[in-house]
Structure formats: C-alpha cells, structure tokens
Motif scaffolding. Sequence first.
Motif, PDB file in Angstrom:
ATOM      1  N   HIS A  84       0.608  -1.242  -0.068  1.00 21.71           N
ATOM      2  CA  HIS A  84       0.116  -0.132  -0.030  1.00 21.71           C
ATOM      3  C   HIS A  84       0.820   1.173   0.106  1.00 21.71           C
ATOM      4  CE1 HIS A  84      -3.616   2.297   0.646  1.00 21.71           C
ATOM      5  NE2 HIS A  84      -3.197   2.857   1.583  1.00 21.71           N
ATOM      6  N   ALA A  85       2.081   1.198   0.696  1.00 23.35           N
ATOM      7  CA  ALA A  85       2.821   2.371   0.611  1.00 23.35           C
ATOM      8  C   ALA A  85       3.388   2.705  -0.640  1.00 23.35           C
ATOM      9  CB  ALA A  85       4.077   2.119   1.727  1.00 23.35           C
ATOM     10  N   ALA A  86       3.718   1.572  -1.329  1.00 23.84           N
ATOM     11  CA  ALA A  86       4.170   1.785  -2.533  1.00 23.84           C
ATOM     12  C   ALA A  86       3.191   2.497  -3.779  1.00 23.84           C
ATOM     13  CB  ALA A  86       4.861   0.535  -3.198  1.00 23.84           C
ATOM     14  N   THR A  87       2.076   1.839  -3.461  1.00 26.27           N
ATOM     15  CA  THR A  87       0.772   2.321  -4.196  1.00 26.27           C
ATOM     16  C   THR A  87       0.850   3.777  -3.994  1.00 26.27           C
ATOM     17  OG1 THR A  87      -0.268   0.304  -4.290  1.00 26.27           O
ATOM     18  CG2 THR A  87      -1.569   2.296  -4.791  1.00 26.27           C
ATOM     19  N   LEU A  88       0.852   4.110  -3.033  1.00 23.51           N
ATOM     20  CA  LEU A  88       0.555   5.559  -2.431  1.00 23.51           C
ATOM     21  C   LEU A  88       1.566   6.376  -2.986  1.00 23.51           C
ATOM     22  CD1 LEU A  88      -0.350   5.476   1.339  1.00 23.51           C
ATOM     23  CD2 LEU A  88      -1.960   5.946  -0.702  1.00 23.51           C
ATOM     24  N   LEU A  89       2.951   5.884  -3.276  1.00 20.93           N
ATOM     25  CA  LEU A  89       3.942   6.645  -3.866  1.00 20.93           C
ATOM     26  C   LEU A  89       3.966   6.635  -5.231  1.00 20.93           C
ATOM     27  CD1 LEU A  89       6.832   5.478  -1.345  1.00 20.93           C
ATOM     28  CD2 LEU A  89       5.890   8.019  -1.690  1.00 20.93           C
ATOM     29  N   GLY A  90       3.173   5.750  -5.950  1.00 20.08           N
ATOM     30  CA  GLY A  90       3.286   5.506  -7.305  1.00 20.08           C
ATOM     31  C   GLY A  90       4.218   4.689  -7.799  1.00 20.08           C
ATOM     32  N   LEU A  91       4.821   3.717  -6.761  1.00 17.80           N
ATOM     33  CA  LEU A  91       5.900   2.964  -7.294  1.00 17.80           C
ATOM     34  C   LEU A  91       5.462   1.265  -7.356  1.00 17.80           C
ATOM     35  CD1 LEU A  91       8.575   4.536  -4.857  1.00 17.80           C
ATOM     36  CD2 LEU A  91       8.501   4.690  -7.364  1.00 17.80           C
ATOM     37  N   PRO A  92       6.184   0.545  -8.095  1.00 20.72           N
ATOM     38  CA  PRO A  92       5.749  -0.903  -8.007  1.00 20.72           C
ATOM     39  C   PRO A  92       5.887  -1.343  -6.601  1.00 20.72           C
ATOM     40  CG  PRO A  92       8.107  -0.545  -9.169  1.00 20.72           C
ATOM     41  CD  PRO A  92       7.526   0.790  -9.030  1.00 20.72           C
ATOM     42  N   PRO A  93       5.289  -2.318  -6.258  1.00 21.46           N
ATOM     43  CA  PRO A  93       5.539  -3.291  -4.937  1.00 21.46           C
ATOM     44  C   PRO A  93       6.933  -3.618  -4.754  1.00 21.46           C
ATOM     45  CG  PRO A  93       3.574  -4.011  -6.078  1.00 21.46           C
ATOM     46  CD  PRO A  93       4.236  -3.254  -7.100  1.00 21.46           C
ATOM     47  N   PRO A  94       7.472  -3.560  -3.636  1.00 19.94           N
ATOM     48  CA  PRO A  94       8.894  -4.415  -3.209  1.00 19.94           C
ATOM     49  C   PRO A  94       8.646  -5.764  -3.637  1.00 19.94           C
ATOM     50  CG  PRO A  94       8.166  -2.830  -1.455  1.00 19.94           C
ATOM     51  CD  PRO A  94       7.014  -3.086  -2.213  1.00 19.94           C
ATOM     52  N   PRO A  95      10.072  -6.324  -3.943  1.00 18.33           N
ATOM     53  CA  PRO A  95       9.936  -7.730  -4.357  1.00 18.33           C
ATOM     54  C   PRO A  95       9.452  -8.499  -3.089  1.00 18.33           C
ATOM     55  CG  PRO A  95      12.051  -6.920  -4.149  1.00 18.33           C
ATOM     56  CD  PRO A  95      11.192  -5.613  -3.965  1.00 18.33           C
TER      57      PRO A  95
END
Length: 288
Positions: free
Chosen positions: A223-234
């Motif tokens: 969810h943090a990655a989504t908020l930042l507009g980044l892909p999910p961590p591996p």
Amino acid sequence: MSAAPHLVVLGHGYSAGYLTPLLVAQGWTVTGTTRNDPARVTATGAQPLRWPGEGDALRAEIARADAILVSAGPDAGECPALRDFGAAIAASPARWLGYLSTTGVYGDRQGDWVDEDSPLTPSTQRGRDRVAAETAWQALAAAHGLPLHIFRLAGIYGPGRGPFAKVRAGTARRIIKPGQVFSRIHVQDIAQVLAASIVRPAPGAVYNVCDDDPAPPEDVLEHAATLLGLPPPPAEDFATAEMTPMARSFYAESKRVANDRIKRELGVRLIHPDYRSGLAAMLAAENR
C-alpha cells in the motif's frame, strides 16, 4: 492560583514526544529524561533532565508530580526506572502512573485474537522481559497503593517511522509468511490514549493500544508503494529470506489484538483506525 499539573516521563522518547504537546496545550508542565539529547526533549515542550546523571533533580520532580509515565524499556532483564526510582515513585503523590509495555507479552497466537484478559505467554526474550517488568510494577503498586496503568502497545509507526523511505530507496522487502498478521498503532493515537487515561484514572487498568485492522506486513508495504506511485517491493519467502536474527524474531509471533477497552472505558476514537489512514496522513504531511 493553583500550580499547573506536572508530568514526569522516565524515558522521553518517540511516543512521549507526541503526548507532551497535547498536555502542554492543556496547561501541564512536563519533565522528560534523556540520555544525551536534551534538545530533542525541549523541542516537544518538555524540560529535559539527564538520566543517568541528574538523579537527585529527577527525584525532586517525582516528589511533586501529578502523573508519571514510565516509557523506558527493560535493560538486561530489569526495568531501569523501577531500579533507580522505585522508592521515589512509591512515595510520590502522583494520581496517575503509566507503564508502556508491549503486545509481545501475549506471545504467538497463530493469528487468533487476544484481549487484555488473555494469558501472558511470551515467546521471545523481549516479551518475557516485559512480563517481568509488568509484574514488578504491579507488585510495587500493590505494596504502596499506587495508581498504576499498563499500556500494551502494538507496533508503533508514524512520522519518521514508516515504510516510505525504504520503499523509495528500493530497500523494502515484502517478506511473505502465510498467516502472518501484526497489529499496529499510530503514535498520535498512543498520545491520545495516554492523555485520555490521565483524565480518567482507573488504577489497576490494563489497556491494549492498537488500531482496528491487524494486517500482514507485506500488505502495508504494498500500500505504501501504491501511495508513492511505485511498484510493490519484491516478495521473498520467509523460509528462505536472508534476515538478521532480530528481524526474524518479529515473525515468530502472529496475533490480532483487540482494542475495545480503550474505546469503551476511555472514550477514545482512533485518529488512524487502520494503516491506510495512517500512511495517507504521513504522506500528506511530508508533501506539505
């Protein structure tokens, strides 16, 4: 004109840094201990004292305290605040004494729910140390009629203690362990729970301090990655992931922690009832 009510914090760290401004706004004065960073304590509105170092001055503050918060964790298996200031606290006129513990005292429940009346079955040394500290404070309170309140905190997050930096840096890891859930609490909600308890003392009370939404750790990172507009961590399998013993130990326990008591008895309405609310607020504050 009566003197302002006074709080003494033994171990003025992250959580106390959010409680202090709330109380100062209500007319309180606060003294907080620090090992070596008085400027950080002063910045929150508290008067700093060094501990170790200024023990006599601290005992004088305890002797006039209306409330005392013990936020310092166990040291080599014992509570340093109880060791150094137990006698002073036993003689204090304070009408409220709070001890910050951890939900780690419940141990592993394989994802099941616990509440404040659940047996204490810690599965880590940290948890066992906290049970020992709770027991020691309860014994002192029973012997001297002290107004003790125990707060079992879930995983603390908030400004400066969130996943965004690691997600941005590409160092975050989604460790997947099927069935793993953690309970969390935003630091602002810790502060409001403590402030509510100080207003409504209930000596002997124990409170779980957590939000409404226990969740797998990988969901929070995604969810943090989504908020930042980044892909999910591996994603990495817990069984084969390279982790320090300390990091791995956090996955030794899986439980859902109930928080009904802080709502029912203290009238608390959570500012951040789930990690989605908390992370969105943190990101909005960063962007401001």
